[in-house]
Write an enzyme that holds these catalytic residues in place. Structure first.
Site, PDB file in Angstrom:
ATOM      1  N   ASP A   7      10.618   2.995 -10.160  1.00  0.00           N
ATOM      2  CA  ASP A   7       9.707   3.326  -9.060  1.00  0.00           C
ATOM      3  C   ASP A   7       8.318   3.642  -9.606  1.00  0.00           C
ATOM      4  OD1 ASP A   7       9.306   3.657  -6.266  1.00  0.00           O
ATOM      5  OD2 ASP A   7       9.286   5.836  -6.525  1.00  0.00           O
ATOM      6  N   GLU A   8       7.305   3.468  -8.754  1.00  0.00           N
ATOM      7  CA  GLU A   8       5.898   3.751  -9.113  1.00  0.00           C
ATOM      8  C   GLU A   8       5.530   3.092 -10.441  1.00  0.00           C
ATOM      9  OE1 GLU A   8       4.035   4.901  -6.977  1.00  0.00           O
ATOM     10  OE2 GLU A   8       5.158   6.214  -5.640  1.00  0.00           O
TER      11      GLU A   8
ATOM     12  N   SER B  51       3.926   2.231   2.811  1.00  0.00           N
ATOM     13  CA  SER B  51       4.430   0.967   3.350  1.00  0.00           C
ATOM     14  C   SER B  51       5.948   0.855   3.233  1.00  0.00           C
ATOM     15  CB  SER B  51       3.769  -0.221   2.635  1.00  0.00           C
ATOM     16  OG  SER B  51       4.070  -0.209   1.246  1.00  0.00           O
TER      17      SER B  51
ATOM     18  N   CYS C 294      -6.299  -1.057   6.765  1.00  0.00           N
ATOM     19  CA  CYS C 294      -6.454  -2.506   6.766  1.00  0.00           C
ATOM     20  C   CYS C 294      -7.716  -2.865   5.979  1.00  0.00           C
ATOM     21  CB  CYS C 294      -6.542  -3.040   8.195  1.00  0.00           C
ATOM     22  SG  CYS C 294      -8.077  -2.577   9.041  1.00  0.00           S
TER      23      CYS C 294
ATOM     24  N   SER D  78       0.833  -1.204   0.000  1.00  0.00           N
ATOM     25  CA  SER D  78       0.000   0.000   0.000  1.00  0.00           C
ATOM     26  C   SER D  78       0.866   1.252   0.000  1.00  0.00           C
ATOM     27  CB  SER D  78      -0.894   0.011   1.243  1.00  0.00           C
ATOM     28  OG  SER D  78      -0.100   0.205   2.410  1.00  0.00           O
ATOM     29  N   MET D  79       0.238   2.398  -0.127  1.00  0.00           N
ATOM     30  CA  MET D  79       0.972   3.647   0.061  1.00  0.00           C
ATOM     31  C   MET D  79       1.455   3.725   1.507  1.00  0.00           C
ATOM     32  SD  MET D  79      -0.903   6.586  -2.235  1.00  0.00           S
ATOM     33  CE  MET D  79       0.404   7.765  -1.831  1.00  0.00           C
TER      34      MET D  79
ATOM     35  N   CYS E 123      -2.452   0.714   9.778  1.00  0.00           N
ATOM     36  CA  CYS E 123      -3.745   1.385   9.626  1.00  0.00           C
ATOM     37  C   CYS E 123      -3.891   2.453  10.707  1.00  0.00           C
ATOM     38  CB  CYS E 123      -4.874   0.365   9.734  1.00  0.00           C
ATOM     39  SG  CYS E 123      -6.529   1.087   9.646  1.00  0.00           S
TER      40      CYS E 123
END
EC number: 2.7.1.21
Length: 204
Positions: free
Chosen positions: A88-89, A19, A183, A16-17, A145
């Protein structure tokens, strides 16, 4: 992880972002440069949140990068004496990036890709999904989260502080002002259709 001995393979760093994907990519790039390996780093030109010519992690670490508009530009700017190509990305690239990455690995390059594996809807994000299937090594990272403190594997998009609609555009470049990790149970998407067959969702 135990590396294969022949040259050329694919590594995918996903999650996720927030992370730590870009942070991990930067760490691997720096480790390689310490070992006197030649590294080229690429990023999609659309991602100019922190810098136009650097990969920058959310905690401020950075490494120089070549911004490109399309995946084939990576091959056009790739030097054949390069040991490692880092991207990246990767989810922001067109699907030609799949063939580009495969070509590089087949020609002896260690390719490190970092990107979101799920979009804001919580659904698989191409081309990351296909690259994960092709990769020799996959590292899936999790954030925390902020709602309940559980491990977060999804990305919550917020519009004026409220969950985005399922029907909003998939790509919207942003950072903490538009996204936060969540989450499974705290992740919210309005107007999200059921994935169950109609007979199952109706209880018949």
């Amino acid at each position: 992880m135990q590396m294969i001995h022949k040259e050329g393979w694919i590594e995918v760093i996903c999650g996720s972002m927030f992370s730590g994907k870009s942070e991990e990519l930067i760490r691997r790039v720096r480790r390689a440069t310490y070992g006197r390996l030649k590294v080229q780093v690429f990023k999609p030109a659309i991602d100019n949140r922190y810098s136009e010519q650097e990969v920058v992690s959310h905690n401020g670490n950075k490494v120089c990068a070549i911004p490109v508009e399309r995946a084939m530009s990576i091959l056009e700017q790739w030097s054949e004496d390069t040991d490692i190509v880092a991207i990246d990305e990767v989810q922001f690239f067109d699907e030609d990036v799949i063939g580009v990455v495969d070509y590089l690995a087949d020609h002896g390059v260690r390719v490190i890709c970092a990107g979101l594996d799920q979009d804001f809807r919580g659904e698989p994000f191409e081309p990351t999904r296909t690259l994960m299937a092709m990769a020799e090594y996959v590292t899936k990272l999790q954030a925390i989260c902020p709602v309940c403190g559980s491990p977060a594997s999804r990305t919550q998009r917020l519009i004026d502080g409220k969950p985005a609609s399922y029907h909003d555009p998939i790509i919207l470049v942003g950072a903490a002002e538009a996204y936060e990790p969540r989450c499974r149970h705290c992740h919210q998407v309005t107007n999200k259709p059921s994935k169950l067959p109609e007979t199952a969702s109706s209880g018949e």
